[in-house]
Design an enzyme around this catalytic site. Structure first.
Site, mmCIF file in Angstrom:
data_model
loop_
_atom_site.group_PDB
_atom_site.id
_atom_site.type_symbol
_atom_site.label_atom_id
_atom_site.label_comp_id
_atom_site.label_asym_id
_atom_site.label_seq_id
_atom_site.Cartn_x
_atom_site.Cartn_y
_atom_site.Cartn_z
ATOM 1 N N SER A 67 -7.915 -3.758 -2.313
ATOM 2 C CA SER A 67 -9.197 -3.271 -2.836
ATOM 3 C C SER A 67 -10.114 -4.440 -3.157
ATOM 4 O O SER A 67 -11.311 -4.246 -3.398
ATOM 5 C CB SER A 67 -8.982 -2.392 -4.071
ATOM 6 N N GLU A 69 -1.013 7.814 -4.333
ATOM 7 C CA GLU A 69 -2.457 7.838 -4.581
ATOM 8 C C GLU A 69 -3.057 9.189 -4.215
ATOM 9 O O GLU A 69 -2.858 9.706 -3.104
ATOM 10 C CB GLU A 69 -3.134 6.710 -3.765
HETATM 11 O O1 KIV Z 1 -5.609 -1.974 -3.300
HETATM 12 C C1 KIV Z 1 -5.463 -1.341 -4.369
HETATM 13 O O2 KIV Z 1 -6.152 -1.573 -5.368
HETATM 14 C C2 KIV Z 1 -4.450 -0.303 -4.415
HETATM 15 C C3 KIV Z 1 -4.402 0.569 -5.627
HETATM 16 C C4 KIV Z 1 -5.497 1.543 -5.585
HETATM 17 C C5 KIV Z 1 -3.082 1.211 -5.788
HETATM 18 O O3 KIV Z 1 -3.707 -0.155 -3.497
#
Ligand code: KIV
Length: 273
Positions: free
Chosen positions: A54, A191
């Protein structure tokens, strides 16, 4: 919650996380992508820090998690690891670095572990990537799975809505969770799936299940730190609880600074040499 002391810090391990599930103590997990934020989150007592892909959205401003590269993930992970004294640090293997080729998956996991000093890797998917997971585990690298809404597959899903509402997808998710457990994953992220299904998964597998948008009946929770601190304000899904409004606080601070500079109020005599 066990908040660490500056002396005698006991590091979180996969073993400790398993014990937490066994005794019903919830696991706390947040993302971090840089030294300063990781230091704050770690000192506050978080159990797991996820250097999530992310970062592609939050740090680089991309629309999806797909563009982030191995080198970029390692840069973020290295910065986080330098700050962390207690938390268990997990790093996402980026899109295209583990799917469909278990040798590449192993190489990617080893690069992340060797170059960043992190403690584990995370991969998205179930049966399709079993071989890659097995290969990574064979090198002694702990693996966290990720099922449900897996953002690296966003172009397959076509939407960020709740996954596994239909029976067929729910059954596949449960089967995949069992595959991940049998393969040797130490934990699974679920998720954006129905809370009832997440509860069923957490009761079915013996490893910790960490939810994001998966209800309260799992073994722990994860959020993107910039979302829960109210820095990224355009992203407000139902599952997100916002614990601060740092965007407003930061904007006001910057505006006050601009005002002081323009008014020749900053710096004053005591702030000068
Ligand atoms: O990349 C991320 O932040 C994630 C979380 C949302 C679990 O995979």
């Amino acid at each position: 919650m066990s908040v660490h002391q500056s002396s005698n810090i006991k590091r979180i391990t996969t073993h400790i996380l398993q014990e937490m599930k066994n005794r019903g103590e919830k696991i706390s997990m947040l993302t971090a992508y840089d030294f300063s934020m990781a230091g704050i989150v770690d000192a506050a007592g978080i159990d797991i820090i996820l250097v999530g892909d992310s970062a592609s959205n939050v740090m680089a401003g991309h629309e999806t998690t797909l563009p982030i590269t191995m080198d970029q993930m390692i840069y973020h992970a290295t910065s986080v690891v330098r700050a962390v004294k207690r938390a268990f640090v997990v790093v996402d293997i980026p899109f295209g670095s583990y799917q469909g080729n278990s040798s590449e998956a192993l190489r990617s996991a080893i690069r992340i572990m060797k170059e960043s000093g992190a403690h584990a890797v995370k991969v998205e998917g179930g049966s399709e990537i079993k071989e890659s997971i097995t290969r990574i585990l064979s090198a002694g690298v702990p693996v966290m799975g990720h099922l449900g809404l897996t953002p690296q597959s966003i172009y397959k899903f076509g939407t960020y809505t709740v996954r596994a509402k239909e029976e067929e997808e729910a059954n596949k998710l449960i089967a995949d969770a069992k595959i991940l457990e049998e393969a040797g994953c130490f934990a699974i992220v679920l998720e954006k799936i129905p809370a009832k299904l997440a509860k069923q998964v957490a009761e079915t597998v013996s490893i910790p299940v960490i939810g994001i948008g998966a209800g309260g009946d799992v073994d722990g929770q994860v959020l993107v730190v910039h979302d829960m601190l109210g820095i990224t304000q355009e992203f407000k899904p139902r599952f997100l609880r916002q614990y601060a409004d740092l965007r407003t606080t930061m904007t006001e601070a910057v505006q006050n600074y601009i005002t002081d500079v323009k008014a020749k109020d900053f710096p004053n005599e005591s702030e000068s040499y």
